[in-house]
Design an enzyme around this catalytic site. Sequence first.
Site, short mmCIF file in Angstrom:
data_model
loop_
_atom_site.label_atom_id
_atom_site.label_comp_id
_atom_site.label_asym_id
_atom_site.label_seq_id
_atom_site.Cartn_x
_atom_site.Cartn_y
_atom_site.Cartn_z
N GLY A 1 0.83 -1.22 0.00
CA GLY A 1 0.00 0.00 0.00
C GLY A 1 0.85 1.26 0.00
O GLY A 1 2.07 1.22 0.11
N LYS B 1 4.72 12.36 -2.32
CA LYS B 1 5.52 11.21 -1.88
C LYS B 1 6.45 11.67 -0.77
O LYS B 1 7.30 12.53 -1.00
CB LYS B 1 6.30 10.63 -3.05
CG LYS B 1 7.12 9.39 -2.67
CD LYS B 1 7.69 8.71 -3.90
CE LYS B 1 8.58 7.54 -3.51
NZ LYS B 1 9.13 6.88 -4.71
N ASP C 1 8.49 5.31 8.22
CA ASP C 1 8.14 6.61 8.79
C ASP C 1 7.31 7.47 7.83
O ASP C 1 6.98 8.61 8.15
CB ASP C 1 9.41 7.37 9.21
CG ASP C 1 10.38 7.54 8.05
OD1 ASP C 1 10.03 7.20 6.91
OD2 ASP C 1 11.51 8.01 8.30
N GLY C 2 7.05 6.93 6.65
CA GLY C 2 6.24 7.68 5.69
C GLY C 2 6.98 8.82 5.01
O GLY C 2 6.39 9.61 4.28
N ASP D 1 4.42 -4.34 -7.38
CA ASP D 1 3.81 -3.13 -6.81
C ASP D 1 4.44 -1.87 -7.38
O ASP D 1 3.98 -0.77 -7.10
CB ASP D 1 3.91 -3.14 -5.28
CG ASP D 1 5.33 -3.29 -4.79
OD1 ASP D 1 5.98 -4.29 -5.13
OD2 ASP D 1 5.83 -2.38 -4.09
N ASP E 1 7.93 4.94 -9.51
CA ASP E 1 8.72 4.62 -8.31
C ASP E 1 10.21 4.54 -8.60
O ASP E 1 10.80 3.47 -8.71
CB ASP E 1 8.22 3.33 -7.64
CG ASP E 1 7.00 3.61 -6.78
OD1 ASP E 1 6.46 4.74 -6.86
OD2 ASP E 1 6.59 2.71 -6.02
P1 AMP Z 1 9.27 0.61 -2.63
O1 AMP Z 1 10.37 -0.41 -2.53
O2 AMP Z 1 9.74 2.04 -2.48
O3 AMP Z 1 8.42 0.42 -3.82
O4 AMP Z 1 8.34 0.39 -1.36
C1 AMP Z 1 7.70 -0.83 -1.05
C2 AMP Z 1 6.65 -0.59 0.00
O5 AMP Z 1 7.22 -0.03 1.18
C3 AMP Z 1 5.54 0.37 -0.41
O6 AMP Z 1 4.35 -0.08 0.16
C4 AMP Z 1 5.99 1.67 0.18
O7 AMP Z 1 4.93 2.56 0.41
C5 AMP Z 1 6.61 1.21 1.49
N1 AMP Z 1 7.63 2.13 1.99
C6 AMP Z 1 8.87 2.35 1.49
N2 AMP Z 1 9.52 3.28 2.21
C7 AMP Z 1 8.69 3.67 3.20
C8 AMP Z 1 8.77 4.60 4.28
N3 AMP Z 1 9.85 5.33 4.50
N4 AMP Z 1 7.69 4.72 5.08
C9 AMP Z 1 6.59 4.00 4.89
N5 AMP Z 1 6.45 3.10 3.90
C10 AMP Z 1 7.48 2.93 3.06
MG MG Z 2 6.99 1.34 -4.63
#
Ligand code: AMP
Ligand code: MG
Length: 492
Positions: free
Chosen positions: A84, A106, A118-119, A249, A259
Amino acid sequence: MNWINRFAELGPGYSTKVLPSPVPQAFWVSRNFELSETLGLPPAWLMGDEGLAVFSGNGAWEGMAPSASVYSGHQFGQWAGQLGDGRALSLGEYQSPSRTIEIQLKGAGKTPFSRMGDGRAVLRSSIREFLCSEAMAGLGIPSTRALCLTSSPLKVLREELETAAIVTRTAPSFIRFGHFEHFANNVGSEGFQALKNLADFTRQNFLQTNDEFSDNPYANMLHTVTVKTADLVAQWQAVGFCHGVMNTDNMSILGLTIDYGPFQFLDGFNPLHICNHSDHQGRYAYNRQPQVAYWNLFCLAQALMPLIEDQDLAMRALEDYKSRYADAWLSKFLNKLGLPFPADSSSRASDLGLLNELLDILAKEQVDFTIFWRRLSHAVSERAAEHASWQHVSELFLDQSAWKSWQLKYVQRLALMDHLISQQTMLLANPKYVLRNHLAEAAIQKSKLGDHSEVETLFKLLKSPFDEQPEFDHYANLPPAWAADIEISCSS
Ligand code: AMP
Ligand code: MG
């Protein structure tokens, strides 16, 4: 009211309302006025304090209903379950006079899908996403776009403390393969309807096409995504772009590059190159990306099976990837050689042979991918192989005999072409400037010290990567030795 959020209106199962978390003392790092104008957004958005507040998570305009969506996915070949929007949130869809466009932040703080995260996003990765989105657009490759980049003195912890930043990105939709996998994995009586609603929403709003699968709308949708994805990956390959995290994803249902975390434009041509430091198995090596895309499409097909119902039909829609990708790849690479798409199978075989022979030589010597093609583009207008512009190409090779023997065949092949047309084709197929890791890195280092001028320079330069822009010649040079030591991983 200019704001809608059709995705959120699908129902509570798809997304959750969530407000951005404010940051202190927000400031602009860069603004994309041109995109704003193209999309028909109000000019004031990128001018005043109000826009700065909204695009840093400190405010909202009337009518906005920010939300984060739920999706699942396969990560590095394994089912990862629910993921998500952990650090992305949709501000909604803005209806400008010319179009409806979704706008996401983002890095604007935690959402119900943040899990352990941490979002937030750090300045370094946000600069890379901001610049690369626009570099891709400049190259004519489908991508989510970047409207602006804001930052704040707020610190976030990664391997060390880093500065937080927020990219505002736009796309017709941010729906991913993983959205479908999510609902397919939860198919019960309600899940089936949720999957169907999502598929209907997606195809009716974003993927309207007619093809030989039109009798079955969901096979039609799968086929449309297959074609778009095949074309996308062929375009990546042709400019030497590697996406470092091709998990399902991170696959856009619209065939957009999405991404930007670990990604890289190849320096030397090494087909085995892995651009993600965390990808220990090399699953997402440059030469594996076409197959990975097919594997990801297979996951999508499986997710859509309850809707398609007919397995043979689904397989046929999917199988089209192979010929579609092969044709798109060949077309792009022959354009790089100034040659048209072959008219018949025998010329296809001979042009493909010529191309593959070249790629073998380039790989053996790991010749700089961008520089080679650009120099070749300049050389083709000269028929004489001794001409200085050909010397500039020759000097890239150690094994002169392999190169000379290929060059001879190529010059003979070119003789059948209109040189001017070949040259023009090549100058529009072989960019002079790409966002090499070390260029992004230099901009990041400056920005970390508060000087964002290099972000601005690259942003402008990469908008027109096929133009000579002689004052920026040095940005087209071979990478410095330290470029090989840059490590980009998932942690951003
Ligand atoms: P990604 O590898 O960037 O595509 O991220 C994979 C998943 O991890 C996705 O659901 C992202 O929203 C979540 N995610 C990555 N980095 C963070 C973060 N710093 N805080 C919260 N969720 C994260
Ligand atoms: Mg991603």
